[in-house]
Design an enzyme around this catalytic site. Structure first.
Site, PDB file in Angstrom:
ATOM      1  N   CYS A 152       0.836  -1.186   0.000  1.00 36.73           N
ATOM      2  CA  CYS A 152       0.000   0.000   0.000  1.00 36.73           C
ATOM      3  C   CYS A 152       0.875   1.242   0.000  1.00 36.73           C
ATOM      4  O   CYS A 152       2.093   1.172  -0.130  1.00 36.73           O
ATOM      5  CB  CYS A 152      -0.896   0.006   1.237  1.00 36.73           C
ATOM      6  SG  CYS A 152      -1.855  -1.509   1.463  1.00 36.73           S
TER       7      CYS A 152
ATOM      8  N   ARG B 116      -4.795   1.470  -0.693  1.00 33.03           N
ATOM      9  CA  ARG B 116      -4.698   0.029  -0.471  1.00 33.03           C
ATOM     10  C   ARG B 116      -4.550  -0.758  -1.762  1.00 33.03           C
ATOM     11  O   ARG B 116      -5.327  -0.579  -2.702  1.00 33.03           O
ATOM     12  CB  ARG B 116      -5.937  -0.474   0.280  1.00 33.03           C
ATOM     13  CG  ARG B 116      -5.867  -1.949   0.667  1.00 33.03           C
ATOM     14  CD  ARG B 116      -7.155  -2.400   1.325  1.00 33.03           C
ATOM     15  NE  ARG B 116      -7.050  -3.785   1.789  1.00 33.03           N
ATOM     16  CZ  ARG B 116      -8.084  -4.568   2.066  1.00 33.03           C
ATOM     17  NH1 ARG B 116      -9.321  -4.091   1.935  1.00 33.03           N
ATOM     18  NH2 ARG B 116      -7.911  -5.817   2.475  1.00 33.03           N
ATOM     19  N   LEU B 117      -3.550  -1.625  -1.790  1.00 34.15           N
ATOM     20  CA  LEU B 117      -3.437  -2.695  -2.774  1.00 34.15           C
ATOM     21  C   LEU B 117      -3.784  -3.968  -2.017  1.00 34.15           C
ATOM     22  O   LEU B 117      -2.990  -4.461  -1.207  1.00 34.15           O
ATOM     23  CB  LEU B 117      -2.027  -2.774  -3.353  1.00 34.15           C
ATOM     24  CG  LEU B 117      -1.757  -3.892  -4.366  1.00 34.15           C
ATOM     25  CD1 LEU B 117      -2.612  -3.715  -5.615  1.00 34.15           C
ATOM     26  CD2 LEU B 117      -0.278  -3.935  -4.745  1.00 34.15           C
TER      27      LEU B 117
ATOM     28  N   ILE C 182      -4.116  -7.478  -0.738  1.00 35.31           N
ATOM     29  CA  ILE C 182      -3.351  -8.712  -0.915  1.00 35.31           C
ATOM     30  C   ILE C 182      -3.880  -9.812   0.002  1.00 35.31           C
ATOM     31  O   ILE C 182      -4.092 -10.941  -0.409  1.00 35.31           O
ATOM     32  CB  ILE C 182      -1.849  -8.473  -0.610  1.00 35.31           C
ATOM     33  CG1 ILE C 182      -1.273  -7.378  -1.523  1.00 35.31           C
ATOM     34  CG2 ILE C 182      -1.059  -9.772  -0.760  1.00 35.31           C
ATOM     35  CD1 ILE C 182      -1.231  -7.720  -2.982  1.00 35.31           C
TER      36      ILE C 182
ATOM     37  N   GLY D  23       2.691  -2.881   3.823  1.00 29.57           N
ATOM     38  CA  GLY D  23       3.575  -4.040   3.910  1.00 29.57           C
ATOM     39  C   GLY D  23       2.822  -5.323   4.172  1.00 29.57           C
ATOM     40  O   GLY D  23       1.614  -5.422   3.966  1.00 29.57           O
ATOM     41  N   GLU D  24       3.568  -6.310   4.640  1.00 28.49           N
ATOM     42  CA  GLU D  24       3.004  -7.619   4.963  1.00 28.49           C
ATOM     43  C   GLU D  24       3.697  -8.168   6.208  1.00 28.49           C
ATOM     44  O   GLU D  24       4.924  -8.057   6.341  1.00 28.49           O
ATOM     45  CB  GLU D  24       3.213  -8.617   3.810  1.00 28.49           C
ATOM     46  CG  GLU D  24       2.669  -8.187   2.457  1.00 28.49           C
ATOM     47  CD  GLU D  24       1.153  -8.164   2.396  1.00 28.49           C
ATOM     48  OE1 GLU D  24       0.503  -8.766   3.278  1.00 28.49           O
ATOM     49  OE2 GLU D  24       0.616  -7.540   1.462  1.00 28.49           O
TER      50      GLU D  24
ATOM     51  N   ASP E  60      -3.497  -8.765   8.393  1.00 30.57           N
ATOM     52  CA  ASP E  60      -2.356  -8.592   9.291  1.00 30.57           C
ATOM     53  C   ASP E  60      -2.376  -7.220   9.960  1.00 30.57           C
ATOM     54  O   ASP E  60      -1.765  -7.024  11.020  1.00 30.57           O
ATOM     55  CB  ASP E  60      -1.029  -8.829   8.568  1.00 30.57           C
ATOM     56  CG  ASP E  60      -0.925  -8.100   7.242  1.00 30.57           C
ATOM     57  OD1 ASP E  60      -1.874  -7.386   6.857  1.00 30.57           O
ATOM     58  OD2 ASP E  60       0.112  -8.245   6.564  1.00 30.57           O
TER      59      ASP E  60
ATOM     60  N   GLY F 137      14.798 -12.491  -5.840  1.00 29.68           N
ATOM     61  CA  GLY F 137      16.011 -13.036  -5.246  1.00 29.68           C
ATOM     62  C   GLY F 137      16.961 -11.974  -4.731  1.00 29.68           C
ATOM     63  O   GLY F 137      18.136 -12.261  -4.487  1.00 29.68           O
TER      64      GLY F 137
END
Length: 647
Positions: free
Chosen positions: A2, A51-52, A54, A78-79, A104, A377
């Protein structure tokens, strides 16, 4: 993923809701699915959120979100990958509220109420930037994840304390007119990015990773904030070095298990998810561990370029076929890549000059057509010894360190007498399956360093510096310190290679690599996740002795051993190429007119930021082929383009 923004200012004439909404709307690309604003005009606080969606796509995940007890209001970007475990811990201790959804965000708020802010952050595994208003203590808290995956800017505009995920949100605050910070501009020319805690604007800063910032009404009146770390990377380094895993079998077993857990936690979302795949060690290992834990083919993405020397797509395809992923390859022409350049100033919001920003944006754009989340990565090099400087730097110093400074300078000058293309020809003729890729660029860069270094720490600093005398190049600039000047950070770290890796993780990783990926991906509303930056992986990496990272002139030994269990060695072994494009060649061809306009001597004089002479000299030498000044020129060009677009 977000975007958040807001301000703290006791001004009764201000329309808090309207201003907060404008700041949030500047971040539409970071969160196209929903928006929200929360204000308390009496306290002078406003939070805005884009907000995105997820996790928990329902309205129960709407932000800003208040805690059930009403004490806290939060905007969160974030997550938190272990948030279900945190919920279980709260429930086991009878501290859980009546859950409204499964986001979350709600878990964090419950943790803050039960355990406090710092204790909750220390429990959390994830990436985040948070703005939290405490209605009880009348205090604003800003915080950022441990390694700096998610951005957070803050500072002062006309007496107001402002903050946001990107500078464009701060510029949306009424009357923003902060001047360019010339000291930070000089740092940018040195490092190709403005290093934290500075920003390109005066009185605007980046919050350092792993830190908590607080400000109350007294701080607002005196323009002071309090910052403190909740986690220190240098402490993790010291703990790891003091408790090494000496047994290789044990080390590799624990490494694979820890990485597998990190990948498993990050491969969870309520939207389509995939991964970037270059065919190199790091992305191949992340994809291999994803595929090993997935019941269906993982979606993987790569970009293929026309220029064969810069195209790694065949390697990615080979790895994808072996692992059985659903692979997507975007073929990109030079014209496609160059078309991204006009977008960069607005995308990055402050001058940013890592030219791999172009392919990073292109692969993000390609991935977003199929998924909303992509694992990457990134950080494998910094943690496990992947960059060439780690195993070439000490070797070169051992060969030239004995020389008097004058002789080193003469050697460097001699190397630069041979044009880049001639060195490239030598590189192709060297023994080995592929020779040495782009030897000309590497030789010229090393030649520059040989003329200034006095020890291995100075060698490192020179390796990460483009314009070594930037304060004289920028008019009115003073030299200001960065983390690279703080020798206490590497105290007690005896190995040259480990010192370089430590500095890279503190500086180059958050200031360049993570910034590059965040802005490139979020410009197309794509969330990126970095399993190597699970702090459990980071802490484990520093328990591995140096010989498990660098061995036989190669980096990432431990990662290779884990990867070879999933992907044949012959699909992986080749010289490290990076994620590059031939910008230097383009500057001499199709980009020459564009560059000449931005580097025009009269223009540089009129704008008043630079001494034009060194810039014009570098431009002439680059056009002649005598020197490869791509990186130096790109820093100037990206600033000039940003200045033209933004200011």
């Amino acid at each position: 993923m977000c975007g958040l923004a807001g301000f703290f200012f006791s001004n009764t004439q201000l329309d808090h809701t309207s201003v907060a909404r404008s700041m949030g709307d500047a971040l539409l690309h970071r969160g196209p699915d929903d928006s929200g604003v929360w204000t308390d005009a009496a306290e002078g606080i406003a939070l805005s959120h884009r907000r995105l969606a997820i996790v928990d796509l329902s309205p129960a995940g709407h932000q800003p979100m208040a805690s059930p007890d009403g004490r806290f209001v939060m905007a969160f970007n974030g997550e938190i990958y272990n948030h279900l475990a945190l919920r279980a811990e709260l429930e086991a201790s009878s501290q859980a509220p009546a859950w409204r959804g499964h986001s979350d965000t709600e878990t964090l708020l419950a943790g803050f109420s039960a355990w406090g802010v710092t204790a909750t952050l220390q429990r959390a595994v994830g990436m985040f930037a948070i703005a939290l208003w405490d209605r009880q203590n009348r205090r604003l808290t800003l915080t950022r994840d441990r390694l700096g995956e998610k951005p957070l800017f803050y500072g002062w505009v006309r007496g107001a304390f402002v903050f946001g995920s990107e500078l464009k949100a701060l510029r949306a605050y009424p009357g923003f007119d902060n001047p360019i910070n010339r000291d930070a501009l000089a740092l940018y020319l040195q490092h190709c990015a403005v290093p934290a805690p500075y920003s390109i604007y005066q009185d605007i800063f980046k919050l350092d990773p792993g830190c908590v910032l607080t400000i109350d009404h007294a701080g607002l009146a005196s323009k002071t904030v309090q910052t403190s770390p909740y986690w220190r990377f240098t402490d993790a380094v010291k703990r790891g070095l003091a408790d090494p895993i000496q047994n290789e079998t044990e080390a590799l077993t624990v490494l694979e298990s820890t990485l597998r857990t990190a990948v498993s936690q990050q491969a969870v979302a309520d939207v389509p998810l995939g991964a970037f795949l270059s065919g190199g060690i790091d992305s191949s290992l992340i994809v291999a561990l994803m595929q090993a834990q997935s019941g269906r083919p993982v979606q993987t993405f790569t970009v293929g370029f026309e220029e064969a020397g810069f195209d790694e797509s065949p390697h990615a395809l080979a790895v994808a076929r072996h692992l059985g992923t659903e692979h997507h390859e975007l073929r990109v022409s030079a014209a496609d890549a160059r078309a991204v350049i006009p977008l960069l100033p607005a995308m990055y919001d402050e001058p940013f000059a890592d030219s791999s920003q172009i392919p990073t944006h292109l692969v993000s754009k390609a991935a977003r057509q199929h998924v909303t989340v992509a694992l990457s990565g990134d950080a494998g090099d910094e943690l496990f010894g992947g960059y060439n400087r780690y195993f070439w730097g000490k070797r070169i110093w051992n060969r030239v360190g004995w020389m008097p400074p004058g002789l080193r300078r003469a050697l460097g000058a001699g190397i630069q007498q041979l044009p880049v293309h001639a060195w490239d020809g030598i590189g192709r003729a060297l023994p080995g399956r592929h020779g040495v890729a782009r030897l000309g660029d590497k030789a010229h860069k090393m030649a520059q360093r040989l003329q200034t270094i006095g020890n291995t720490d100075e060698l490192y600093r020179s390796l990460v510096t483009e314009w070594p005398h930037a304060t004289s190049l920028v008019r009115g600039a003073r030299r200001v310190n960065t983390k690279l000047d703080d020798m206490a950070l590497v105290a007690g770290v005896p190995d040259v290679e480990h010192r370089m890796m430590l500095w890279d993780t503190l500086t180059y990783l958050p200031d360049d690599i993570l910034t590059k990926v965040d802005r490139a991906a979020m410009s197309v509303s794509l969330e990126t996740r970095v399993p190597f930056l699970d702090h459990n992986v980071v802490e484990l990496a520093w328990r591995l002795p140096l010989h498990m990272k660098i061995r036989g002139g190669q980096g990432k030994w431990a990662l290779r051993q884990v990867l070879y269990k999933h992907v044949p060695r012959e699909l992986i072994e080749r010289p490290k190429a990076g994620f590059g494009i031939p910008v230097g060649q383009w500057l001499c061809g199709p980009l020459r007119e564009w560059a000449e306009n931005l580097l025009n001597e009269a223009r540089l004089q009129r704008e008043g930021y630079f001494d034009p002479a060194p810039i014009r000299r570098a431009w002439a030498e680059h056009l002649s082929g005598r020197h490869d000044w791509t990186a130096r020129l790109w820093t100037i060009l990206m600033f000039q383009a940003w200045l033209e677009t933004t200011c």
